[in-house]
Write a protein that holds these residues in place. Structure first.
Motif, PDB file in Angstrom:
ATOM      1  N   GLU A 680       0.827  -1.203   0.000  1.00  0.00           N
ATOM      2  CA  GLU A 680       0.000   0.000   0.000  1.00  0.00           C
ATOM      3  C   GLU A 680       0.865   1.258   0.000  1.00  0.00           C
ATOM      4  O   GLU A 680       0.522   2.260  -0.644  1.00  0.00           O
ATOM      5  CB  GLU A 680      -0.934  -0.003   1.208  1.00  0.00           C
ATOM      6  CG  GLU A 680      -2.056   1.014   1.119  1.00  0.00           C
ATOM      7  CD  GLU A 680      -2.953   0.799  -0.092  1.00  0.00           C
ATOM      8  OE1 GLU A 680      -3.439   1.811  -0.646  1.00  0.00           O
ATOM      9  OE2 GLU A 680      -3.152  -0.357  -0.509  1.00  0.00           O
ATOM     10  N   GLN A 684       0.523   4.132  -2.863  1.00  0.00           N
ATOM     11  CA  GLN A 684       0.129   5.498  -2.552  1.00  0.00           C
ATOM     12  C   GLN A 684       1.158   6.511  -3.039  1.00  0.00           C
ATOM     13  O   GLN A 684       0.815   7.637  -3.370  1.00  0.00           O
ATOM     14  CB  GLN A 684      -0.086   5.658  -1.037  1.00  0.00           C
ATOM     15  CG  GLN A 684      -1.287   4.905  -0.504  1.00  0.00           C
ATOM     16  CD  GLN A 684      -2.593   5.320  -1.163  1.00  0.00           C
ATOM     17  OE1 GLN A 684      -2.821   6.506  -1.413  1.00  0.00           O
ATOM     18  NE2 GLN A 684      -3.438   4.346  -1.460  1.00  0.00           N
ATOM     19  N   GLY A 717      -8.331   5.154  -2.725  1.00  0.00           N
ATOM     20  CA  GLY A 717      -8.154   5.615  -1.352  1.00  0.00           C
ATOM     21  C   GLY A 717      -7.385   4.644  -0.490  1.00  0.00           C
ATOM     22  O   GLY A 717      -7.568   3.430  -0.571  1.00  0.00           O
ATOM     23  N   VAL A 718      -6.519   5.197   0.360  1.00  0.00           N
ATOM     24  CA  VAL A 718      -5.653   4.376   1.194  1.00  0.00           C
ATOM     25  C   VAL A 718      -6.445   3.570   2.220  1.00  0.00           C
ATOM     26  O   VAL A 718      -5.982   2.539   2.702  1.00  0.00           O
ATOM     27  CB  VAL A 718      -4.602   5.274   1.886  1.00  0.00           C
ATOM     28  CG1 VAL A 718      -5.244   6.177   2.915  1.00  0.00           C
ATOM     29  CG2 VAL A 718      -3.502   4.459   2.511  1.00  0.00           C
ATOM     30  N   THR A 719      -7.663   4.016   2.551  1.00  0.00           N
ATOM     31  CA  THR A 719      -8.444   3.314   3.574  1.00  0.00           C
ATOM     32  C   THR A 719      -9.142   2.075   3.036  1.00  0.00           C
ATOM     33  O   THR A 719      -9.693   1.296   3.810  1.00  0.00           O
ATOM     34  CB  THR A 719      -9.506   4.253   4.178  1.00  0.00           C
ATOM     35  OG1 THR A 719     -10.432   4.647   3.154  1.00  0.00           O
ATOM     36  CG2 THR A 719      -8.865   5.499   4.772  1.00  0.00           C
ATOM     37  N   ARG A 720      -9.123   1.895   1.717  1.00  0.00           N
ATOM     38  CA  ARG A 720      -9.864   0.757   1.151  1.00  0.00           C
ATOM     39  C   ARG A 720      -9.235  -0.576   1.544  1.00  0.00           C
ATOM     40  O   ARG A 720      -9.915  -1.582   1.664  1.00  0.00           O
ATOM     41  CB  ARG A 720      -9.935   0.869  -0.365  1.00  0.00           C
ATOM     42  CG  ARG A 720      -8.727   0.297  -1.088  1.00  0.00           C
ATOM     43  CD  ARG A 720      -8.576   0.793  -2.506  1.00  0.00           C
ATOM     44  NE  ARG A 720      -7.588   0.049  -3.256  1.00  0.00           N
ATOM     45  CZ  ARG A 720      -6.286   0.019  -2.996  1.00  0.00           C
ATOM     46  NH1 ARG A 720      -5.803   0.701  -1.968  1.00  0.00           N
ATOM     47  NH2 ARG A 720      -5.457  -0.685  -3.757  1.00  0.00           N
ATOM     48  N   PHE A 725      -4.108  -0.280   6.031  1.00  0.00           N
ATOM     49  CA  PHE A 725      -4.331   1.018   6.671  1.00  0.00           C
ATOM     50  C   PHE A 725      -4.153   0.915   8.186  1.00  0.00           C
ATOM     51  O   PHE A 725      -3.646   1.848   8.826  1.00  0.00           O
ATOM     52  CB  PHE A 725      -5.726   1.537   6.326  1.00  0.00           C
ATOM     53  CG  PHE A 725      -5.966   2.959   6.793  1.00  0.00           C
ATOM     54  CD1 PHE A 725      -5.173   3.997   6.327  1.00  0.00           C
ATOM     55  CD2 PHE A 725      -6.954   3.234   7.718  1.00  0.00           C
ATOM     56  CE1 PHE A 725      -5.380   5.298   6.762  1.00  0.00           C
ATOM     57  CE2 PHE A 725      -7.164   4.527   8.153  1.00  0.00           C
ATOM     58  CZ  PHE A 725      -6.382   5.563   7.676  1.00  0.00           C
ATOM     59  N   SER A 823      -7.419  11.087   4.988  1.00  0.00           N
ATOM     60  CA  SER A 823      -6.382  10.085   4.740  1.00  0.00           C
ATOM     61  C   SER A 823      -6.404   9.623   3.294  1.00  0.00           C
ATOM     62  O   SER A 823      -5.355   9.465   2.657  1.00  0.00           O
ATOM     63  CB  SER A 823      -6.574   8.885   5.676  1.00  0.00           C
ATOM     64  OG  SER A 823      -6.415   9.260   7.028  1.00  0.00           O
ATOM     65  N   ASP A 824      -7.617   9.408   2.746  1.00  0.00           N
ATOM     66  CA  ASP A 824      -7.715   9.021   1.337  1.00  0.00           C
ATOM     67  C   ASP A 824      -7.148  10.098   0.424  1.00  0.00           C
ATOM     68  O   ASP A 824      -6.480   9.811  -0.569  1.00  0.00           O
ATOM     69  CB  ASP A 824      -9.177   8.744   0.966  1.00  0.00           C
ATOM     70  CG  ASP A 824      -9.629   7.368   1.408  1.00  0.00           C
ATOM     71  OD1 ASP A 824      -8.754   6.483   1.565  1.00  0.00           O
ATOM     72  OD2 ASP A 824     -10.841   7.165   1.607  1.00  0.00           O
ATOM     73  N   GLU A 825      -7.405  11.344   0.763  1.00  0.00           N
ATOM     74  CA  GLU A 825      -6.911  12.449  -0.060  1.00  0.00           C
ATOM     75  C   GLU A 825      -5.394  12.573   0.036  1.00  0.00           C
ATOM     76  O   GLU A 825      -4.709  12.839  -0.956  1.00  0.00           O
ATOM     77  CB  GLU A 825      -7.571  13.763   0.380  1.00  0.00           C
ATOM     78  CG  GLU A 825      -7.220  14.935  -0.518  1.00  0.00           C
ATOM     79  CD  GLU A 825      -7.985  16.198  -0.142  1.00  0.00           C
ATOM     80  OE1 GLU A 825      -7.584  17.275  -0.586  1.00  0.00           O
ATOM     81  OE2 GLU A 825      -8.982  16.096   0.613  1.00  0.00           O
ATOM     82  N   GLY A 827      -3.239  10.115   1.005  1.00  0.00           N
ATOM     83  CA  GLY A 827      -2.511   8.887   0.706  1.00  0.00           C
ATOM     84  C   GLY A 827      -1.762   8.337   1.895  1.00  0.00           C
ATOM     85  O   GLY A 827      -0.905   7.471   1.755  1.00  0.00           O
TER      86      GLY A 827
END
Length: 840
Positions: A680, A684, A717-720, A725, A823-825, A827
């Motif tokens: 991940e 990112q 998004g990093v949370t996926r 994460f 966090s998604d924005e 990365g």
């Protein structure tokens, strides 16, 4: 479904129809009429001849390569395209998919195998060399296109360009480069080996002719003149990455682009995500119309610069000679800042091949009527010219001018050396054959008489006789070692496929093609204690020891370690001479070095082919994990902004090696977490390094058109990936624990100032803790998941990171909230600290 060139091919029995069909396709689909050299090459190819194509950059060699693939397809023969770098292989793969259809094209690079049974294969030179060693005359190879064939003379990799010429006599060859020099040896050698005539097609005439000039003006003035006279885009060539970036930044004061161009640049960039560090620098530069291009950049940054350049939006690109290796960036003018370079040993003048390879990028067919090559005089010559101009025509004033001398040890150049390079033929290509354990094992694995095959390979290569003798002696020594170890055995009678010697058992020879030490890594992992709190990191260290050394990173680690050691020794009052002596033993971290070296020595006794491979213990991924750093923090910590592309490629290689090498039965929950985190992290930073390969592999053989890489607007998004994460969150929290343990309130303040936690707030929050305890634990037990609790909510997570206090009470903790959308924005995990206390 749209028609492809493959659909239009006539019978191979009618060469004239093949020529006519291809010429019509080129005009209809590409808008191109064949140049005389292209037409001559096509005629030779359809009549079965080998072709050596030595024509200038921009003369359409890629179109001839397409013709070679088309001819092979018409004959129902398998055809291979090879290139020296994976980026060029990937670029050609997508281009050929568009021409012939995705079902007709595959790719092999060592990292990925895509549609590997396709009739057209794009691969690195090493892949084809190993196919040739295993198959020889019986390999399913009907046609070979070797691009950038001048790499034949590369001291480390040249063997891979030579082996197919020796081992594939059944194939038709197209050898291409703009800088081949005298190829009479290759013409005669290919004709002798293949029984085909070999046509040498050369042309000094470029579709876009070049003009040359040597200038005595400062570089800013030279660039200004080129911009004013509409000779942009200008590629400003430097021979170090640092010089390229510094030059680009110095040009920010020059008005390079119009308002309209700047608006178009902003629109093209769109939502492209620039990360901290060099990304912010590049963002400012490209919006000003200035590009940077070198091998140390993130792939997505290089792709952005190439995309903007192809759109004609960058007027100036400062870079190294990376553009000399076939990457398609349109340039009108090439500006040399020097005609010398440091080659790793010394500063020397450019070789003719190097000069022509770079200068040949000037001038764009279809856009420019002429390309320009400009060479800057050395700085002291420029200054002397300025002083003489100031003196005017007065002889007395000119005599009084004190000419500036070059610096001590300066290796210079002049207008005469510039003129000499223009007319110089590229140097002769020299052989660099090597014999390895993997080579012998590949040849022994092929059907037939391995002794005869090796004799042919050793006595009929391109080496002089004295070096052939050395190769023969080495091959004999390797073979004896393989027999003694029981890896190969001789047979009393030839087997059904004519073998007189065979490999014993399954040696996983695919490992030998790409990662010779991977089987050793599997054996070493079995020696580790699964119950150890450092097991996951120890597995990582085993894998890292098998990877190629990222020299810039290791150098930076060593410099950092020595700097810290000097500071500590000074604090202890150690004298200078003793400090210098002690520093000799300070190096970059090498975890488990003694254990791994001993294990390899034992392993070699039964697996002697690993003698060619070099085990190199190091800690890059482990270092990043133990420091709980993000990519940006790690690059900043070691001051690697100019080499962040190298850092990321190493991380991606480590991730692939972990996934491909570590068996499922050796994976613990913590190790799986680590692998997911690493994947991940790479995605990112630059998703192209992993997602492109995984998407291609997932669609391999489906026949669907692959999508070429485009501008990276940021990965999903990093949370996926919840598992990865969680590790990012744990690392972010433990990073704060480590900094608190070191009393680095300044760095904590930098991390959390947006949440209102500056250095003072952090210090005051920890004052009550320090009243009770002397330190905070940061070892394996302290960083474990058991000291972190996470409450999952739809839009945010609530986190409690317990501190490992010396009393073992574990009642103190740092609490925070994790903003999922932010966090998604970003990365990465966006942490909002909420407190430090001994209350639950």
């Amino acid at each position: 479904m749209t028609s492809t060139l493959a659909d239009r091919l006539p019978s191979p029995d009618d060469p004239d129809a093949l020529v006519e069909t291809f010429a019509e396709w080129a005009f209809d689909e590409q808008g191109l009429s064949l140049y005389p050299a292209q037409e001559e090459a096509l005629v030779e190819l359809v009549t079965g001849a080998n072709v050596i194509l030595s024509t200038p950059t921009g003369s359409g060699k890629s179109l001839v390569a397409i013709a070679a693939h088309a001819v092979a397809l018409a004959r129902d023969e398998r055809t291979f395209y090879t290139a020296p770098i994976k980026a060029l292989v990937s670029e050609k793969f997508f281009a050929l998919c568009a021409v012939f259809g995705a079902d007709k094209v595959g790719m092999l690079t060592g990292d990925a195998a895509v549609n590997e049974t396709a009739p057209i294969i794009c691969c690195t030179a090493e892949i084809l060399a190993n196919i040739a060693l295993r198959g020889g005359r019986g390999a399913d190879v009907g046609s070979v296109v070797m691009d950038e064939f001048h790499f034949y003379a590369d001291p480390d990799r040249g063997w891979a360009w030579q082996v197919p010429l020796i081992e594939l006599p059944q194939a038709q060859f197209l050898l291409m480069s703009a800088t081949l020099g005298d190829v009479s040896f290759f013409r005669d050698d290919l004709t002798r080996r293949t029984g085909r005539p070999t046509a040498v097609i050369t042309s000094v005439e470029r579709p876009v002719p070049l003009s040359y000039r040597y200038v005595l003006t400062p570089l800013h003035e030279t660039l200004d003149e080129l911009l004013q006279t509409h000779e942009a885009p200008v590629y400003v060539v430097h021979f170090t990455q640092a010089a390229a970036v510094e030059r680009a930044q110095s040009l920010m004061s020059v008005n390079v682009s119009s308002k309209e161009d700047k608006a178009a640049i902003a629109e093209t960039i769109g939502a492209f995500r620039f990360t901290a560090g060099f990304g912010r620098t590049l963002s400012r530069l490209v919006r000003h119309g200035i590009g940077v291009h070198h091998a140390g950049m993130l792939p997505r940054y290089r792709r952005l610069v190439e995309t903007l350049a192809q759109a004609g939006l960058l007027k100036v690109i400062c870079g190294t000679d990376t553009l000399g290796v076939g990457i398609n960036v349109p340039i009108r003018t090439v500006l040399f800042t020097a005609l010398t370079k440091y080659d790793g040993t010394r500063v020397r003048g450019l070789k003719a091949r190097e000069f022509h390879q770079i200068a040949g990028r000037a001038g764009r067919a279809g856009y420019d009527t002429v390309g320009t090559v400009v060479a800057e005089a050395p700085e002291h010559e420029v200054e002397n010219a300025r002083l003489l101009a100031k003196a005017g025509d007065d002889p007395k004033k000119r005599r009084r001018v004190v000419r500036k001398q070059p610096p001590d040890g300066f290796v210079g150049w002049s207008e005469k050396s510039f003129e000499r390079l223009q007319g110089a033929q590229p140097e002769a290509l020299t052989s660099h054959f090597v014999v390895t354990h993997a080579m012998l094992l590949n040849v022994i694995s092929r059907p037939g008489d391995a002794f005869a095959a090796m004799r042919h390979l050793l006595e009929d290569n391109h080496e002089p006789r004295d070096r052939q003798r050395k190769h023969i002696l080495r091959a004999i020594a390797i073979y004896r070692a393989l027999r003694t170890a029981g890896v190969v055995e001789e047979l009393a009678e030839p087997d059904a496929e004519g073998r007189r010697v065979r490999v014993v058992g399954d040696l996983q020879l695919d490992f030998a093609l790409n990662q010779p030490l991977s089987p050793f890594a599997l054996a070493a992992i079995e020696l580790l204690d699964r119950e150890s709190p450092t097991y996951a990191l120890d597995v990582l260290s085993v894998i890292e020891a098998t990877l190629d050394d990222p020299r810039q990173i290791l150098h930076a680690q060593e410099n950092k370690a020595r700097g810290e050691a000097v500071a500590a020794m000074k604090a202890d009052g150690i004298e200078y001479e003793e400090r210098m002596a002690l520093l000799e033993d300070v190096s970059y971290p090498k975890p488990m070095a003694e254990m791994l070296d001993a294990a390899l020595e034992t392993y070699r006794r039964g697996h002697p082919w690993v003698a060619d491979a070099r085990l190199s213990p190091k800690s890059v991924v482990r270092d990043m994990s133990e420091r709980s750093m993000t990519f940006v923090e790690y690059v900043g910590h070691y001051q690697l902004a100019r080499s962040e592309g190298l850092v990321l490629r190493y991380l991606a290689d480590a991730y692939r090696a972990l996934r491909q090498t570590v068996p499922d039965e050796a994976k613990t929950e913590e190790l799986t977490d680590l692998v997911e985190w690493l994947g991940e992290l790479v995605r990112q930073v630059d998703s192209s390094l992993l997602d492109e390969w995984e998407a291609l592999a997932a669609g391999a053989g489906t026949g669907e058109e692959p999508t070429p890489p485009s501008l990276d607007q940021g990965p999903a998004g990093v949370t996926r990936n919840t598992r990865a994460f969680r590790v990012l969150v744990r690392n972010a929290m433990f990073r704060r624990v480590e900094l608190a343990a070191l009393h680095r309130w300044d760095l904590l303040g930098e991390l959390d100032k947006d949440a209102g936690w500056d250095a003072t707030a952090w210090r005051e929050a920890f004052d009550p803790y320090w009243d009770l305890h002397d330190d905070i634990g940061t070892g394996p037990d302290a960083r474990g998941p058991q000291l972190v609790t996470i409450e999952v909510e739809p839009e945010r997570w609530r986190v409690r990171q317990v501190l490992d206090d010396p009393a073992g009470d574990r009642d103190w903790a740092i609490t925070a909230e994790i903003d999922l959308a932010a966090s998604d924005e970003a990365g990465e995990a966006v942490v909002w600290i909420t407190g430090v206390s001994d209350r639950p």
